[in-house]
Write a protein that holds these residues in place. Structure first.
Motif, PDB file in Angstrom:
ATOM      1  N   THR A 112      -3.220   5.051  -2.799  1.00 43.89           N
ATOM      2  CA  THR A 112      -4.127   6.098  -2.337  1.00 43.89           C
ATOM      3  C   THR A 112      -3.522   7.440  -2.721  1.00 43.89           C
ATOM      4  O   THR A 112      -2.372   7.733  -2.369  1.00 43.89           O
ATOM      5  CB  THR A 112      -4.333   6.030  -0.818  1.00 43.89           C
ATOM      6  N   HIS A 167       0.849  -1.187   0.000  1.00 43.64           N
ATOM      7  CA  HIS A 167       0.000   0.000   0.000  1.00 43.64           C
ATOM      8  C   HIS A 167       0.889   1.243   0.000  1.00 43.64           C
ATOM      9  O   HIS A 167       1.764   1.394   0.856  1.00 43.64           O
ATOM     10  CB  HIS A 167      -0.912   0.014   1.232  1.00 43.64           C
ATOM     11  N   ALA A 217      -6.299   8.648   4.775  1.00 42.22           N
ATOM     12  CA  ALA A 217      -5.692   7.963   3.635  1.00 42.22           C
ATOM     13  C   ALA A 217      -5.183   6.573   3.991  1.00 42.22           C
ATOM     14  O   ALA A 217      -4.670   5.870   3.108  1.00 42.22           O
ATOM     15  CB  ALA A 217      -4.547   8.805   3.081  1.00 42.22           C
ATOM     16  N   ARG A 232      -6.155  11.735 -10.337  1.00 40.75           N
ATOM     17  CA  ARG A 232      -7.406  11.464  -9.624  1.00 40.75           C
ATOM     18  C   ARG A 232      -8.413  10.719 -10.488  1.00 40.75           C
ATOM     19  O   ARG A 232      -9.377  10.158  -9.954  1.00 40.75           O
ATOM     20  CB  ARG A 232      -8.008  12.760  -9.097  1.00 40.75           C
ATOM     21  N   VAL A 264      -8.327  10.676  -1.965  1.00 42.74           N
ATOM     22  CA  VAL A 264      -8.691  11.414  -0.756  1.00 42.74           C
ATOM     23  C   VAL A 264      -8.465  12.891  -1.048  1.00 42.74           C
ATOM     24  O   VAL A 264      -7.354  13.289  -1.418  1.00 42.74           O
ATOM     25  CB  VAL A 264      -7.850  10.961   0.452  1.00 42.74           C
ATOM     26  N   GLN A 290      -7.617   4.950  -5.041  1.00 44.01           N
ATOM     27  CA  GLN A 290      -8.456   5.568  -4.019  1.00 44.01           C
ATOM     28  C   GLN A 290      -8.029   7.020  -3.854  1.00 44.01           C
ATOM     29  O   GLN A 290      -6.855   7.304  -3.613  1.00 44.01           O
ATOM     30  CB  GLN A 290      -8.320   4.828  -2.685  1.00 44.01           C
ATOM     31  N   ARG A 301      -1.768  -1.348  -3.884  1.00 44.87           N
ATOM     32  CA  ARG A 301      -2.869  -0.434  -3.600  1.00 44.87           C
ATOM     33  C   ARG A 301      -2.295   0.972  -3.514  1.00 44.87           C
ATOM     34  O   ARG A 301      -1.299   1.205  -2.833  1.00 44.87           O
ATOM     35  CB  ARG A 301      -3.560  -0.793  -2.282  1.00 44.87           C
TER      36      ARG A 301
END
Length: 594
Positions: free
Chosen positions: A56, A26, A92, A71, A79, A77, A54
């Protein structure tokens, strides 16, 4: 310091488990420009054994640039937050993450965000975008398990190589030195840093040979002496062309006085000349006496003479009036000339004719690096920027690089820099519109000019290259993103050197406490054909380029090496401790990325 380095080893060997049971790596990326977009794409393209990563992405509420910022990428993902604080990082999911990338163009803001992130997750791989080297060194001391990168430093070699007409960007700067790949015959023996390859036999190219003296392709330090004879010949041409003081003097005189004052002075002098000629004819004197009478009458006046004819009296009065007007005009012209001369010198508008130089437009982060590296190679550089206080202006003055203050999109500014006789034009300002106008105007002055154009959008750069015939277009974000992504994956690649069909990686590897190399001599690092040591850095000390093979390696040291991919993978195993066996019933640990 040992504790953060131990955390890095745990992540590299998969010892660290995710709090939510998800063993996928991540990564959290904070940024809102094309660099963040390309870094996210590079991370998503990796395929580690534990599965796809993953990602973010933390972006501001509103877009701050027209280019992509990541984005809208699928599988990410997002935030949204305008402030990078502890609350934002918790949203996040930074706790338990493998890495954090701070990619905003704000050195102080990135450092503040790093301190906040440490409160949320102390054991974190940190990658920070930073230009200021002093802040970068301070951040490395605060966060030993961090990579502080500059997109300017990473992408500048590509612009330099393109400006010099080379095929590959084989120049890079590290630890205060600019290094480049060259033939051994083209460099001085004392400038050779390391032998890279033996290419005398095209059918059998040997990289990183055991006998460095046999390598004909070497890594050398740039010390202001350009490789080869081509740049030396161009320098002789420049020296001949600079010996034109008359042209420089005329250009300076044209810039000293404004047009209105010049016209007024010329008209007044013409009136004085005509009246002086008429006065001479009326007095029946020769030309020298007429000149004397005219100057005396104009500058100091003349006693009235009632016995003169009316026409002579009228001319005398007019000459006296002209003299009264001439003195203030001369004073105004002198004052105006001094002021304009100082402004012209400060703005760099008074420049000698040049040939074979490189013009760099924009002294921001990228332009400053490009200018410095070209200067290191002994190439004459002329800089253009509309801001006299640009980031690179102090460095330009310190290096003696002429700085022309003006709009590079205007043809007169390009002419002042002698673009039509330059070797190349490197346009790297932050305004795509100005960059494109400067490139097209330069091409109108010299259709064969080599133009290196910076554009933020990689796709737009390719289309401009095809549509306008500008052979070399570069996207800084596209060039720098792989290095940032590699740093997120604990692979701090400084440069990639292509040699025939081989790729050599220049990287800096930290030594973790308890690793196989901890306590061994530096001689244990080198592996013929795989790894070669370039420099050694003790914790908190300067980088040593002349290393003693008997010196013992300690935890916290950093090894700068040039290696093949397989050799680098083996070295990473040697600089990280062996992980303990996983407890029974726990998920399988992650393996290091190859």
């Amino acid at each position: 310091m040992a504790e953060p380095l131990r955390d890095r080893a745990r992540r590299a060997t998969g010892w660290r488990l995710k709090m939510n049971g998800d063993v996928r790596p991540h990564y959290v990326v904070c940024g809102s420009d094309p660099l963040a977009y390309w870094v996210v794409r590079s991370l998503l393209a990796t395929d580690p054994p534990a599965g796809r990563v993953r990602v973010t992405l933390v972006v501001p509420e509103r877009r701050r640039s027209e280019g992509p910022d990541g984005r809208d990428l699928p599988g990410v993902q997002v935030v949204r937050a305008d402030r990078l604080d502890e609350a934002t990082f918790r949203r996040a999911g930074l706790a338990g993450a493998d890495g954090l990338a701070l990619l905003h163009q704000d050195d102080v803001g990135n450092m503040h965000a790093a301190l906040c992130a440490q409160e949320v997750e102390p054991r974190l791989r940190l990658v920070v975008r930073m230009f200021n080297t002093s802040l970068a060194n301070g951040l490395r001391q605060l966060f030993p398990d961090s990579a502080v990168l500059s997109d300017a430093s990473i992408s500048a070699p590509a612009f330099v190589a393109a400006a010099l007409g080379e095929l590959a960007p084989t120049h890079f700067r590290h630890a205060g030195r600019t290094l480049y790949v060259a033939r051994r015959a083209d460099v001085r023996p004392q400038d050779v840093v390391s032998g890279l390859a033996v290419t005398t036999d095209p059918e059998l190219v040997r990289v990183l040979p055991a006998d460095e003296a046999s390598a004909d392709v070497v890594l050398a330090e740039a010390t202001g002496r350009p490789p080869g004879t081509e740049l030396a010949a161009r320098r002789l041409v420049r020296a001949r062309r600079r010996r034109q003081p008359v042209a420089v003097l005329l250009r300076a005189l044209r810039s000293f006085a404004t047009r209105k004052i010049g016209v007024a002075v010329l008209v007044l002098l013409a009136v004085i000349a005509v009246l002086g000629w008429l006065n001479a004819r009326a007095a029946h004197v020769n030309w020298s006496d007429a000149l004397y009478l005219t100057l005396v009458t104009t500058l100091s006046g003349q006693d009235p003479d009632l016995g003169k004819p009316v026409a002579a009296q009228i001319m005398q009065v007019v000459l006296n009036l002209a003299g009264l007007a001439l003195i203030p005009l001369i004073t105004a012209a002198v004052v105006d000339g001094i002021v304009n001369a100082r402004l012209a010198l400060h703005a760099g508008r008074i420049q000698p004719d040049r040939s074979g130089h490189v013009v760099v437009v924009g002294l921001g982060n990228i332009g400053t690096r490009v200018m410095a590296q070209l200067h290191d190679f002994g190439v004459e550089v002329v800089a253009i920027d509309r801001n006299p206080d640009a980031r690179g202006a102090p460095l330009a003055h310190r290096l003696g690089v002429p700085l022309i203050v003006g709009d590079a999109g205007q043809e007169e500014t390009l002419r002042a820099a002698s673009v039509d006789t330059s070797q190349a034009l490197v346009v790297v300002s932050t305004d795509d519109g100005v960059n494109l106008r400067a490139a097209l105007n330069a091409r109108s002055l010299d259709p064969d000019l080599r133009v290196v154009l910076r554009l933020f959008d990689g796709d737009f750069a390719e289309r401009i290259q095809q549509a306008f015939g500008i052979g070399i277009s570069r996207s800084v974000s596209y060039l720098a993103a792989p290095a940032f992504a590699a740093a997120m994956l604990d692979r701090a690649v400084i440069a990639t050197i292509p040699v025939d069909r081989h790729a050599l990686l220049v990287t800096e590897v930290p030594v973790v406490a308890g690793s196989p190399l901890d306590g061994r001599p530096l001689a244990a690092v080198a592996r013929p054909g795989e790894v070669r040591l370039l420099a050694h850095t003790r914790a908190g000390q300067k980088t040593e380029w002349s290393t003693d093979p008997r010196m013992v390696i300690h935890a916290g040291d950093r090894l700068t090496v040039v290696a093949r991919r397989a050799g680098l993978t083996a070295l990473l195993r040697e600089t990280t401790p062996v992980p303990p066996p996983a407890p029974a019933g726990t998920p399988a640990p992650r393996q290091p990325d190859e």
